[in-house]
Design an enzyme around this catalytic site. Structure first.
Site, PDB file in Angstrom:
ATOM      1  CB  ALA A 168     -76.406 -27.393  27.712  1.00  0.00           C
ATOM      2  CB  ILE A 169     -80.128 -24.699  30.314  1.00  0.00           C
ATOM      3  CG1 ILE A 169     -79.186 -25.323  31.348  1.00  0.00           C
ATOM      4  CG2 ILE A 169     -81.499 -24.452  30.945  1.00  0.00           C
ATOM      5  CD1 ILE A 169     -78.822 -24.407  32.500  1.00  0.00           C
ATOM      6  CB  THR A 249     -84.126 -21.476  35.464  1.00  0.00           C
ATOM      7  OG1 THR A 249     -83.820 -21.468  34.062  1.00  0.00           O
ATOM      8  CG2 THR A 249     -85.622 -21.666  35.664  1.00  0.00           C
ATOM      9  CB  ALA A 250     -79.854 -17.906  34.258  1.00  0.00           C
ATOM     10  NE  ARG A 251     -75.357 -18.878  39.417  1.00  0.00           N
ATOM     11  CZ  ARG A 251     -75.546 -20.154  39.158  1.00  0.00           C
ATOM     12  NH1 ARG A 251     -76.750 -20.548  38.716  1.00  0.00           N
ATOM     13  NH2 ARG A 251     -74.580 -21.049  39.310  1.00  0.00           N
ATOM     14  CG  ASP A 275     -84.990 -22.272  40.596  1.00  0.00           C
ATOM     15  OD1 ASP A 275     -85.461 -22.529  41.727  1.00  0.00           O
ATOM     16  OD2 ASP A 275     -84.037 -22.903  40.116  1.00  0.00           O
ATOM     17  CD  GLU A 280     -80.319 -17.583  44.566  1.00  0.00           C
ATOM     18  OE1 GLU A 280     -79.579 -18.582  44.757  1.00  0.00           O
ATOM     19  OE2 GLU A 280     -80.954 -17.426  43.517  1.00  0.00           O
ATOM     20  CG  HIS A 298     -80.539 -21.431  42.781  1.00  0.00           C
ATOM     21  ND1 HIS A 298     -79.551 -20.484  42.771  1.00  0.00           N
ATOM     22  CD2 HIS A 298     -80.321 -22.187  41.667  1.00  0.00           C
ATOM     23  CE1 HIS A 298     -78.769 -20.646  41.714  1.00  0.00           C
ATOM     24  NE2 HIS A 298     -79.218 -21.669  41.026  1.00  0.00           N
ATOM     25  CG  LEU A 299     -85.400 -26.107  45.011  1.00  0.00           C
ATOM     26  CD1 LEU A 299     -86.819 -26.531  45.390  1.00  0.00           C
ATOM     27  CD2 LEU A 299     -84.390 -26.896  45.822  1.00  0.00           C
ATOM     28  N   GLY A 301     -81.523 -27.304  39.180  1.00  0.00           N
ATOM     29  CA  GLY A 301     -80.704 -28.458  38.831  1.00  0.00           C
ATOM     30  C   GLY A 301     -80.556 -29.477  39.939  1.00  0.00           C
TER      31      GLY A 301
END
Length: 337
Positions: A168-169, A249-251, A275, A280, A298-299, A301
């Site tokens: 989806a992303i 932007t995943a993990r 991100d 974290e 980690h912003l 979403g």
């Protein structure tokens, strides 16, 4: 299915779904809020809530999970709870095997944060091409454009973006990247149907290394699991083009951070836009002073629209489960009897 109205418990108040939406939901379901702002409060207060309001049939975990981790306090929900719905797209922080063994369907958010996260990937992509960390530092230090390496910046037109995970992303990212005249390649566990590839103008690579070796920019958009932990490590960096750009932007743990450091120090990766990082929020301070890294906390979403969509996806998963026996986005549907 219970004959009474199913009892749904939310970990904290759903502040974004909307009052009208919640009122409509409670016509079909009993709804309780576990008023807890951290893990210890959740542990202390969950048994009392269940004692006062009755056993839970469903449980919702909203956005912003770190204060509640590790999620090892779900035992009081047994044996009545049959479904848990998380507002997050990723689910590595949850013990899915435990849920499966105890007959609990777990659902993640599929589309809620997808576009917002893709927007973050686009932001980081442009930022690394334009060298914005160094540029902003130059302005703040009163040097304006005199800092070496700011001009000319890289232009995305004609460059190849390699997307690792066209879910989806990744699909939102591919669609948005087309605006910047980027060529799209992707690698996923399964190749998309030809009509979908045409829709996103994306070319499939038969291996991860084939993608890495043919991409100017690599974006990580796959979930974190046992197979993808350290997916990008020394051999993968070696396979990349010299001076490639990397977006995640995943993990954080999908990338071997020790290998990433070497790649940045050696120039194999020209710049990285991150991100997400390992451990974290107690991340490696090595990254803080790097001018070749663009950082975000980690912003991806975490937007107002995404929050509303995510909370509503949780409720709709539960609504579908109790109406039809099937949730909309089960992660472990094939493992629960």
């Amino acid at each position: 299915m219970p004959q009474r109205k199913p009892h749904v418990v939310s970990l904290g108040a759903p502040n974004y779904a909307g009052e009208e939406y919640i009122n409509d939901f409670t016509k079909e379901f009993d709804f309780s809020i576990l008023d807890a702002s951290n893990r210890q409060e959740a542990i202390d207060r969950l048994p009392a809530l269940l004692s006062n309001n009755g056993p839970a049939d469903a449980f919702i975990i909203r956005m912003g999970t770190p204060p509640y981790e590790p999620f090892d306090f779900f035992s009081p929900l047994l044996p009545t709870c049959k479904i848990m719905a998380s507002a997050s797209a990723g689910y590595n922080e949850f013990d899915i095997d435990w849920m499966s063994k105890n007959g609990i369907i777990f659902c993640n958010s599929v589309d809620a944060v997808a576009e917002a996260t893709a927007d973050m990937a686009i932001f980081l992509l442009l930022a690394v091409l334009r060298n914005t960390t160094k540029a902003e530092k130059s302005v703040r230090e009163g040097k304006w454009r005199t800092t070496p390496g700011l001009s000319p910046a890289k232009d995305p037109t004609g460059m190849t973006l390699g997307i690792v995970g066209l879910g989806a992303i990744g699909k939102y990212l591919a669609k948005k990247a087309a605006v910047f005249n980027l060529k799209i390649r992707y690698y996923s566990r399964h190749q998309l149907p030809k009509e979908e590839e045409a829709e996103y103008n994306a070319t499939y690579c038969t291996s991860l290394h084939a993608l890495l070796s043919s991409s100017d920019i690599v974006s990580i958009n796959c979930p974190l699991n046992a197979e993808t932990t350290n997916l990008i490590s020394k051999e993968e960096f070696a396979a990349m083009k010299d001076g490639a750009f990397l977006i995640n932007t995943a993990r954080g743990a999908i990338i071997d951070e020790a290998a990433l450091k070497q790649a940045l120090e050696g120039g194999k990766v020209a710049r990285a836009g991150l991100d997400v990082l390992c451990n974290e929020p107690n991340v490696d301070p090595w990254f803080f002073d790097r001018e070749d890294v663009v950082l975000q906390p980690h912003l991806g979403g975490l937007t107002d629209v995404a929050f509303q969509k995510a909370e509503r996806e949780c409720f709709e998963n539960i609504r579908a489960f109790f109406k039809t026996g099937k949730a909309n986005s089960p992660v472990n549907g094939d493992k629960v009897a």
